[in-house]
Write a protein that holds these residues in place. Structure first.
Motif, PDB file in Angstrom:
ATOM      1  N   HIS B 224       0.835  -1.199   0.000  1.00 53.26           N
ATOM      2  CA  HIS B 224       0.000   0.000   0.000  1.00 53.26           C
ATOM      3  C   HIS B 224       0.873   1.252   0.000  1.00 53.26           C
ATOM      4  N   ALA B 225       0.968   1.919  -1.142  1.00 51.43           N
ATOM      5  CA  ALA B 225       1.905   3.044  -1.273  1.00 51.43           C
ATOM      6  C   ALA B 225       1.352   4.316  -0.625  1.00 51.43           C
ATOM      7  N   LEU B 226       0.050   4.555  -0.795  1.00 51.99           N
ATOM      8  CA  LEU B 226      -0.525   5.835  -0.379  1.00 51.99           C
ATOM      9  C   LEU B 226      -0.322   6.078   1.110  1.00 51.99           C
ATOM     10  N   SER B 227      -0.589   5.002   1.940  1.00 50.26           N
ATOM     11  CA  SER B 227      -0.434   5.168   3.383  1.00 50.26           C
ATOM     12  C   SER B 227       1.029   5.474   3.720  1.00 50.26           C
ATOM     13  N   ARG B 228       1.967   4.840   3.025  1.00 54.95           N
ATOM     14  CA  ARG B 228       3.402   5.081   3.296  1.00 54.95           C
ATOM     15  C   ARG B 228       3.796   6.509   2.923  1.00 54.95           C
ATOM     16  N   LEU B 229       3.232   7.008   1.821  1.00 50.18           N
ATOM     17  CA  LEU B 229       3.531   8.393   1.412  1.00 50.18           C
ATOM     18  C   LEU B 229       3.053   9.369   2.476  1.00 50.18           C
ATOM     19  N   TYR B 230       1.823   9.123   2.997  1.00 50.08           N
ATOM     20  CA  TYR B 230       1.287  10.022   4.035  1.00 50.08           C
ATOM     21  C   TYR B 230       2.156   9.969   5.287  1.00 50.08           C
ATOM     22  N   ILE B 231       2.601   8.758   5.644  1.00 50.43           N
ATOM     23  CA  ILE B 231       3.473   8.612   6.826  1.00 50.43           C
ATOM     24  C   ILE B 231       4.751   9.436   6.620  1.00 50.43           C
ATOM     25  N   ALA B 232       5.377   9.282   5.421  1.00 47.07           N
ATOM     26  CA  ALA B 232       6.632   9.985   5.165  1.00 47.07           C
ATOM     27  C   ALA B 232       6.422  11.492   5.221  1.00 47.07           C
ATOM     28  N   ALA B 233       5.329  11.947   4.613  1.00 47.65           N
ATOM     29  CA  ALA B 233       5.066  13.383   4.589  1.00 47.65           C
ATOM     30  C   ALA B 233       4.840  13.907   6.013  1.00 47.65           C
ATOM     31  N   GLU B 234       4.091  13.125   6.805  1.00 42.03           N
ATOM     32  CA  GLU B 234       3.781  13.564   8.164  1.00 42.03           C
ATOM     33  C   GLU B 234       5.068  13.614   9.003  1.00 42.03           C
ATOM     34  N   LEU B 235       5.963  12.635   8.826  1.00 46.87           N
ATOM     35  CA  LEU B 235       7.233  12.621   9.566  1.00 46.87           C
ATOM     36  C   LEU B 235       8.090  13.818   9.152  1.00 46.87           C
ATOM     37  N   ASP B 258       6.413   4.830 -12.914  1.00 48.04           N
ATOM     38  CA  ASP B 258       5.573   5.747 -13.702  1.00 48.04           C
ATOM     39  C   ASP B 258       4.439   6.347 -12.877  1.00 48.04           C
ATOM     40  N   GLU B 259       4.567   6.304 -11.523  1.00 48.48           N
ATOM     41  CA  GLU B 259       3.492   6.846 -10.699  1.00 48.48           C
ATOM     42  C   GLU B 259       3.509   8.369 -10.723  1.00 48.48           C
ATOM     43  N   PRO B 260       2.333   9.000 -10.621  1.00 44.26           N
ATOM     44  CA  PRO B 260       2.295  10.468 -10.617  1.00 44.26           C
ATOM     45  C   PRO B 260       2.996  11.064  -9.394  1.00 44.26           C
ATOM     46  N   TRP B 261       3.095  10.282  -8.279  1.00 36.50           N
ATOM     47  CA  TRP B 261       3.676  10.846  -7.055  1.00 36.50           C
ATOM     48  C   TRP B 261       5.187  10.689  -6.987  1.00 36.50           C
ATOM     49  N   LEU B 262       5.788  10.092  -8.026  1.00 38.91           N
ATOM     50  CA  LEU B 262       7.198   9.721  -7.957  1.00 38.91           C
ATOM     51  C   LEU B 262       8.103  10.936  -7.717  1.00 38.91           C
ATOM     52  N   ALA B 263       7.909  11.974  -8.509  1.00 36.98           N
ATOM     53  CA  ALA B 263       8.777  13.155  -8.406  1.00 36.98           C
ATOM     54  C   ALA B 263       8.658  13.773  -7.014  1.00 36.98           C
ATOM     55  N   ALA B 264       7.394  13.865  -6.501  1.00 40.03           N
ATOM     56  CA  ALA B 264       7.185  14.459  -5.194  1.00 40.03           C
ATOM     57  C   ALA B 264       7.887  13.632  -4.124  1.00 40.03           C
ATOM     58  N   ALA B 265       7.822  12.289  -4.244  1.00 40.17           N
ATOM     59  CA  ALA B 265       8.448  11.425  -3.249  1.00 40.17           C
ATOM     60  C   ALA B 265       9.967  11.570  -3.283  1.00 40.17           C
ATOM     61  N   GLN B 266      10.532  11.655  -4.494  1.00 40.53           N
ATOM     62  CA  GLN B 266      11.981  11.815  -4.601  1.00 40.53           C
ATOM     63  C   GLN B 266      12.432  13.130  -3.985  1.00 40.53           C
TER      64      GLN B 266
END
Lengths: 656, 361
Positions: B224-235, B258-266
Motif C-alpha cells: 500500500h503506497a498511499l499510506s506510506r507516502l502520508y506517513i513519510a510526509a507527516e514525519l 511511472d506513478e504520478p507521485w514519484l517526483a514528489a516522493a523523490q
C-alpha cells in the motif's frame, strides 16, 4: 436557425452589391431609372446587413457558442452591455460593423438623394456598392463571422478585458461612422470624375456628408483618446501610436476637405483640391483599416494577425486608391478653372489652410509608415516616437493656428488683411492679457508654455471676432446687436464655435503638457501622499469579486487644496476566463483639471501607487466636443440640406 | 429544408422589390437635373448678395462673381444638350439577368459557405448546462436528511464522504469515513482516507490517531503506497528527518517508475536527507548565473528594452543579490528616464525595496 439566416442575409447583400456595381457602371447613362433600381438595392443592402448584424448580436446575447465568433470572444458571465459590444470587439465582427455603417450611409444617400441628377446618383450608389461588395467579400471569404463550431463548447473565451468597457460600445461605432462616412465623399468624387459633372452643385451635395462624417470622426477620435487615457492606466491622452495616427490622418484631410468644399460650393474654385481631398480622405481611412486589420501593427486594436487578410486588404487598397487616382489623372486636365481670386482673399487663405493640413498629413504619414517600410524592406526595427511628431506636427500647426482667426474675416476674391487685423486687435489684446495674467499667477518660468497659451487664447478669442463684427456689438444698441447675432446664418455660428473649440483644445494640451505633475510611490493603508496641493490618504485595501473578475480595490480619500474631500476607488482586476489583468484608475475631476490615481501590483505587503495631477486636461476633449457640436449646427443650417433648396433661398436673401 | 424555403422566399422578395423599382416611372421628376441646377444657381446668386451686404465681397468682385455664374450656367446648358442624346437604357432582359444573377450568386455562395443544418444552441437551452447546474449543497442536504433517518445506509455515507472532502468539511468527512469503517470493515484504503480527513482537519497540529491509522494500513498491506507516502510526509512535517527518509525510501521501493507521485516522493526524500532544506541543484544554479551575467553584459554593452531590464532586476532579486539589483535598476532608470516607460519595472523595484534615484519613496 437565426445565425444561418444572418449568414444568408449577409451573402444576399453581397450578391445585390455585386450586381448593383456591374449594373450601375454599365447603365449609369440611363439616368433616373437605374438610379431607382440602385436606390432600392441600397435600401435592401442596408436591411439585409442589419439582419446579419442583429443575428450576431442575438447569438452573443444568448451565449450561443456554436458560433465560433461568440465562443472566441464572449463569456456567459459577461454583463449584457459587453456581450453586445463584444460583437465588434474582434476582427470579424468589426468588419460587419464597418459594412453595416457603409450600407447605412448608402441607404441614406438613396433616401435623401432623390433630387440628385440620375446619372450622378447611379454612379454614387454603384461606387458604394463596389465598396460594399469588396468589404463584404473580404469578410465572407477571409474572415467569416458566421463560422460555426460543432460541438459547441460550454463556455466562451471571453473578451480582452481592456475592451470590457463602455468605451467599446461608443468608440468604434463613432469612429467607423466617421471613417466610412467619407466613403460617400469618395463615391461622389468618383461619380464626378466618371460623369464629368464637376460643378458647384456637386460641392453642395458633398458638403453635408463631409460635415457629418467629420463630426463623427471628431467625436470618435476624442472618445478613443479619453478611453485610452482612463483605461490603459498610463495617464497619457495621445501616444502617436500608429493606430491613432491612422484615425488622425483622415481627420486632418477631412478638415481640409470641409474647407475646400465650402469654397467650391460658393465660388466654384478649388475644384481639384476638393476632388483630390475627397479621394485622399477615404484612402487614408482605408489605409487606417489596413494598418489596424492586417496585423502589421501590434496593439489593442489588432485582434488577429493573419497574413492572408493583410494581403487581401492591401490588394483592395491598391485597387480602390489606384483606380481613383487613375480616374483623377484622366480627368484633372479637363477641369475648368472656376472663380478667379487674388492671392490675398478668403480663397487664398483656405488654400494656405489646405497646404498646411496636407503637409501635416504627409508628416504623420511618413512617421507612421517609415518604420513599417524599413522593417519590411531592410529588417531594421526603429521606432518613430512622440518627439518626432511633436516637433514636426507642432511646427506645422503653430503657423496655421496663428493665421486661423484671419480666415473667416477675409472677403472673397480680394481681401484687405490690414482691415482684418484691425478687427482682431481686441482678440489679440485679450489673449495677451490672459496669458500674462496666468503666467504672473503661476510664476514665470522660461519655457514655451506662455507662447502656447497665447496661441490657444488667440485662436479661442479670435473665433468670435466675426460674430462681434457682424453683430456690431458696441457700435449699436445692445438689443439690435443681439437681434443681429441671432439672425446670423448658422454656418457663421458653426465656424466660430469650431474654431473656438480648436483654441480650447490647444489650451488643454498646453496646460497639461507644461504643468502636469507626477508621483510614483509605495503606500500602505493608513499612509498619505501629497501632490500639487492635493493630499491623498490610502484608506483601505481589499478584494472584491465582480461578475467575471476578481478585483483588488484600494480606497482613497482625496483632500483638495480648497479643503473639500472625496472618496475614490482604484482597481486592479483579474479576469476569470483569461487570467488577464486590467487596471481601473481612479479619476477625480476638479473644475477642468483631473487627479489620476493608479494602483500598481501589490508586492511585499506594500502597494505601488502612481498619482498624476493633470491641470485643465479635460479642455482637450471639451474642445473636441465643441468642434463636433459646430458640425451638428452646420448640418442644421437649411442651406446645406439637399432636400430644401427653395426655402433656403428665401432665408438666405433676407438682409443679414 | 425549412431554411432553404425561407432563404428562397427572402431572395424572391428582394428581387421583386428591385424589379418593381425598375418598372416605376419617374413621373414626378420631369427634368430634375435642370430643376435642381437652377435652384442651386438661385442660391449662389442670393449668396452673392448676402456676402455683398455683409462686406464679404467687394462691389467689383460681386459683379465678377455674377459674371462667372452666368457663364457657368450657359456652359452647363450647352453641355446638357450634348449629353441628352447619349443615353443608354437597359431593357427587361438585362434586368432579369441581373436579378437571376443575384439569386444564383446568393444561394450558390451560401451553399458553399453556410451550414444550413446546424441549429442554434443558446446556452440557456442546452442539456449540459442543466446537468451542470445541479446544486451540490442541495444534494448533500438531501443525503444528510436520509442519513439522519437511516444512519446505517452504507451507500449514503460512501457517497457523502468524498463530497465533504471536496467541500473542505474535513470534520464531517472524518465522521463519515469512521461510520463507513464501522458499517463495513477497515480496509487500508478506508483507513488512509480517514487519516487524510483527520490530518486535514488538524491542520499543522498533526494527528496521532491519523498516524496510528496509517501505520495500521501500511502493516495490513505491504504494497500500500498511499499510506506510506502520508506517513513519510507527516514525519517530514514533524521534522523527524531520519525516520522520514526511511519512510520515503519505503514508499519509493514500491514504485514501478511511472506513478504520478514519484517526483514528489523523490523530492521529499532529498529534503529529508538534507535536514529539511531543499538542496540547491548546483548545475541549475550555475546555468541561471550564466544566463543572468550574459544578459547583464549584453544590456551594459548595447542597452535593451525595458522588459529586458525588468527581467535582469527580477533575476538579481530572485538570486538574493540586492546590490546588483540596485545597480541594474539605476542603469535602467538612466536608460529610461521617463517614469511612463518603466511601468512594471518601477512596480517590481520599489516593491522589493530598491531605491529610485537614491531616494526610497
Amino acid at each position: 436557425m437565426s445565425i444561418e439566416l444572418g449568414h444568408f442575409a449577409l451573402i444576399l447583400a453581397f450578391a445585390i452589391a455585386v450586381v448593383s456595381t456591374v449594373g450601375g457602371y454599365t447603365f449609369w447613362r440611363s439616368g433616373q431609372r437605374i438610379a431607382l433600381v440602385l436606390s432600392q438595392g441600397a435600401v435592401l443592402q442596408f436591411v439585409l446587413v442589419a439582419v446579419a448584424f442583429a443575428a450576431l448580436i442575438q447569438a452573443f446575447i444568448a451565449s450561443d457558442f456554436s458560433l465560433l465568433l461568440a465562443a472566441s470572444n464572449s463569456h456567459s458571465l459577461k454583463p449584457l452591455i459587453f456581450k453586445i459590444s463584444g460583437v465588434w470587439g474582434n476582427h470579424e465582427g468589426s468588419m460587419v460593423l464597418w459594412i453595416f455603417i457603409l450600407v447605412a450611409f448608402g441607404a441614406m444617400v438613396a433616401a435623401f438623394g432623390r433630387r440628385l441628377p440620375g446619372d450622378l446618383l447611379a454612379l454614387v450608389l454603384a461606387t458604394q456598392s463596389l465598396l460594399t461588395a469588396a468589404f463584404a467579400g473580404f469578410t465572407l471569404f477571409t474572415s467569416n463571422p458566421f463560422a460555426r463550431l460543432i460541438p459547441a463548447p460550454i463556455e466562451g473565451n471571453d473578451l480582452n478585458p481592456v475592451l470590457q468597457d463602455i468605451g467599446l460600445a461608443i468608440h468604434p461605432p463613432l469612429l467607423y461612422a466617421g471613417y466610412v462616412g467619407f466613403s460617400i465623399c469618395f463615391s461622389f468624387a468618383i461619380a464626378a470624375l466618371i460623369s464629368g459633372r464637376i460643378d458647384q452643385a456637386w460641392a453642395r451635395w458633398v458638403r453635408p456628408w463631409a460635415m457629418l462624417s467629420w463630426t463623427f470622426l471628431t467625436l470618435g477620435i476624442a472618445m478613443g483618446s479619453y478611453w485610452a487615457y482612463y483605461e490603459l492606466g498610463w495617464g497619457g491622452w495621445w501616444f502617436w501610436d500608429p493606430v491613432e495616427n491612422a484615425s488622425f490622418m483622415p481627420w486632418l484631410a477631412g478638415t481640409a476637405l470641409l474647407h475646400s468644399a465650402l469654397v467650391m460650393e460658393k465660388r466654384n474654385a478649388l475644384k481639384i483640391w476638393t476632388i483630390f481631398l475627397s479621394i485622399i480622405t477615404f484612402s487614408l481611412s482605408l489605409l487606417g483599416t489596413f494598418l489596424v486589420r492586417s496585423g502589421i501593427l501590434t496593439s489593442v486594436h489588432t485582434f488577429a494577425s493573419d497574413p492572408t487578410r493583410g494581403l487581401v486588404i492591401l490588394a483592395l487598397l491598391a485597387l480602390v486608391i489606384g483606380g481613383a487616382f487613375f480616374l483623377f489623372a484622366m480627368r484633372a486636365s479637363t477641369l475648368r478653372q472656376g472663380g478667379l481670386f487674388a492671392p490675398v482673399s478668403r480663397e487664398g487663405a483656405l488654400i494656405i489652410n489646405n497646404l498646411f493640413l496636407a503637409t501635416a498629413v504627409g508628416a504623420v504619414l511618413v512617421g507612421t509608415l517609415y518604420p513599417l517600410l524599413l522593417d519590411a524592406l531592410v529588417g531594421t526595427s526603429i521606432s518613430v516616437g512622440a518627439p518626432f511628431f511633436n516637433l514636426t506636427f507642432g511646427a506645422l500647426m503653430a503657423p496655421l493656428l496663428l493665421v486661423l482667426p484671419f480666415g473667416p474675416l477675409l472677403a472673397w476674391k480680394r481681401a484687405d488683411v490690414v482691415g482684418a487685423a484691425q478687427r482682431l486687435i481686441g482678440a489679440a489684446a485679450l489673449a495677451i492679457f490672459c496669458t500674462i495674467l496666468i503666467s504672473a499667477l503661476g510664476g514665470v518660468s522660461i519655457s514655451l508654455a506662455p507662447l502656447g497659451l497665447l496661441l490657444g487664447f488667440w485662436v479661442a478669442f479670435g473665433a468670435f471676432a466675426e460674430l462681434v463684427e457682424r453683430s456690431r456689438i458696441g457700435r449699436m444698441p445692445l438689443g439690435e446687436s443681439i437681434r443681429r447675432l441671432v439672425g446670423l446664418p448658422r454656418t457663421v455660428w458653426s465656424t466660430a464655435l469650431a474654431h473656438f473649440g480648436m483654441g480650447v483644445t490647444v489650451l488643454g494640451i498646453v496646460a497639461t503638457t507644461a504643468w502636469e505633475t507626477e508621483l510614483v510611490t509605495t503606500l500602505n493603508p493608513g499612509e498619505t501622499a501629497e501632490l500639487s496641493g492635493y493630499t491623498i490618504d490610502f484608506d483601505s485595501f481589499g478584494q472584491q469579486p465582480g461578475p467575471n473578475y476578481m478585483a483588488d480595490e484600494a480606497r482613497f480619500t482625496i483632500t483638495a487644496p480648497g479643503g473639500s474631500t472625496r472618496q475614490t476607488l482604484a482597481d486592479r482586476r483579474t479576469y476569470v476566463a483569461t487570467g488577464m489583468p486590467t487596471t481601473e484608475a481612479a479619476i477625480e475631476t476638479y473644475g477642468f483639471s483631473q487627479l489620476y490615481l493608479q494602483l500598481g501590483e501589490p508586492l511585499n505587503d506594500t502597494h505601488v501607487v502612481r498619482i498624476w495631477h493633470k491641470p485643465y486636461i479635460t479642455l482637450i476633449w471639451f474642445g473636441a466636443i465643441l468642434m463636433a457640436l459646430a458640425g451638428v449646427i452646420s448640418l442644421t443650417d437649411r442651406r446645406v440640406r439637399v432636400g430644401a433648396p427653395r426655402r433656403a433661398a428665401k432665408l438666405a436673401s433676407e438682409p443679414a | 429544408m425549412l431554411f432553404w424555403f425561407i432563404a428562397t422566399v427572402i431572395t424572391a422578395i428582394a428581387c421583386a422589390a428591385l424589379f418593381y423599382a425598375a418598372g416605376r416611372r419617374a413621373v414626378n421628376l420631369s427634368d430634375p437635373d435642370l430643376d435642381d441646377a437652377n435652384s442651386h444657381f438661385r442660391l449662389v446668386l442670393a449668396g452673392i448678395d448676402t456676402d455683398l451686404a455683409a462686406g464679404k465681397l467687394g462691389e467689383a468682385e460681386a459683379q465678377a462673381a455674377r459674371g462667372e455664374l452666368a457663364r457657368e450656367i450657359l456652359r452647363l446648358k450647352a453641355e446638357a444638350g450634348r449629353v441628352a442624346g447619349n443615353s443608354l437604357d437597359f431593357g427587361r432582359p438585362a434586368l432579369l439577368a441581373g436579378l437571376g444573377g443575384i439569386a444564383v450568386l446568393a444561394l450558390g455562395l451560401y451553399g458553399l459557405l453556410g451550414s444550413p443544418n446546424t441549429p442554434s444552441q443558446p446556452l440557456a437551452g442546452r442539456a449540459e448546462v442543466a446537468a451542470q447546474s445541479i446544486d451540490l449543497d442541495a444534494a448533500i442536504t438531501r443525503i444528510e436528511a436520509q442519513l439522519t433517518a437511516n444512519p446505517d445506509d452504507l451507500r449514503g455515507w460512501t457517497v457523502i464522504a468524498p463530497a465533504y472532502l471536496e467541500l473542505r468539511r474535513y470534520a464531517d468527512a472524518a465522521r463519515a469515513y469512521r461510520r463507513i469503517i464501522e458499517l463495513s470493515a477497515p480496509t487500508p484504503d478506508l483507513q488512509t482516507s480517514l487519516a487524510e480527513a483527520l490530518m486535514l482537519d488538524a491542520g499543522d497540529a498533526g494527528s496521532p490517531e491519523a498516524m496510528a491509522l496509517l501505520r495500521e494500513a501500511a502493516a495490513a498491506d505491504p504494497a500500500h503506497a498511499l499510506s506510506r507516502l502520508y506517513i513519510a510526509a507527516e514525519l517530514t512535517r514533524a521534522e523527524q528527518y531520519a525516520e522520514a527518509a526511511q519512510a520515503w525510501q519505503a514508499a519509493l521501493a514500491l514504485s514501478e517508475g511511472d506513478e504520478p507521485w514519484l517526483a514528489a516522493a523523490q523530492q521529499g526524500l532529498a529534503v529529508a536527507q538534507n535536514g529539511g532544506v531543499a538542496p540547491a541543484n548546483d548545475a541549475e544554479a550555475e546555468m541561471i548565473g550564466q544566463m543572468v551575467s550574459g544578459l547583464a553584459e549584453r544590456l551594459a554593452a548595447g542597452g535593451g528594452s525595458v522588459e529586458e531590464w525588468t527581467q535582469l532586476v527580477r533575476a538579481y532579486l530572485v538570486l538574493g543579490d540586492a546590490d546588483s539589483a540596485q545597480g541594474a535598476y539605476d542603469d535602467a532608470v538612466a536608460a529610461y528616464p521617463q517614469a511612463f516607460d518603466r511601468g512594471e519595472l518601477d512596480t517590481l523595484a520599489l516593491g522589493a525595496g530598491l531605491t529610485l534615484n537614491g531616494a526610497q519613496p
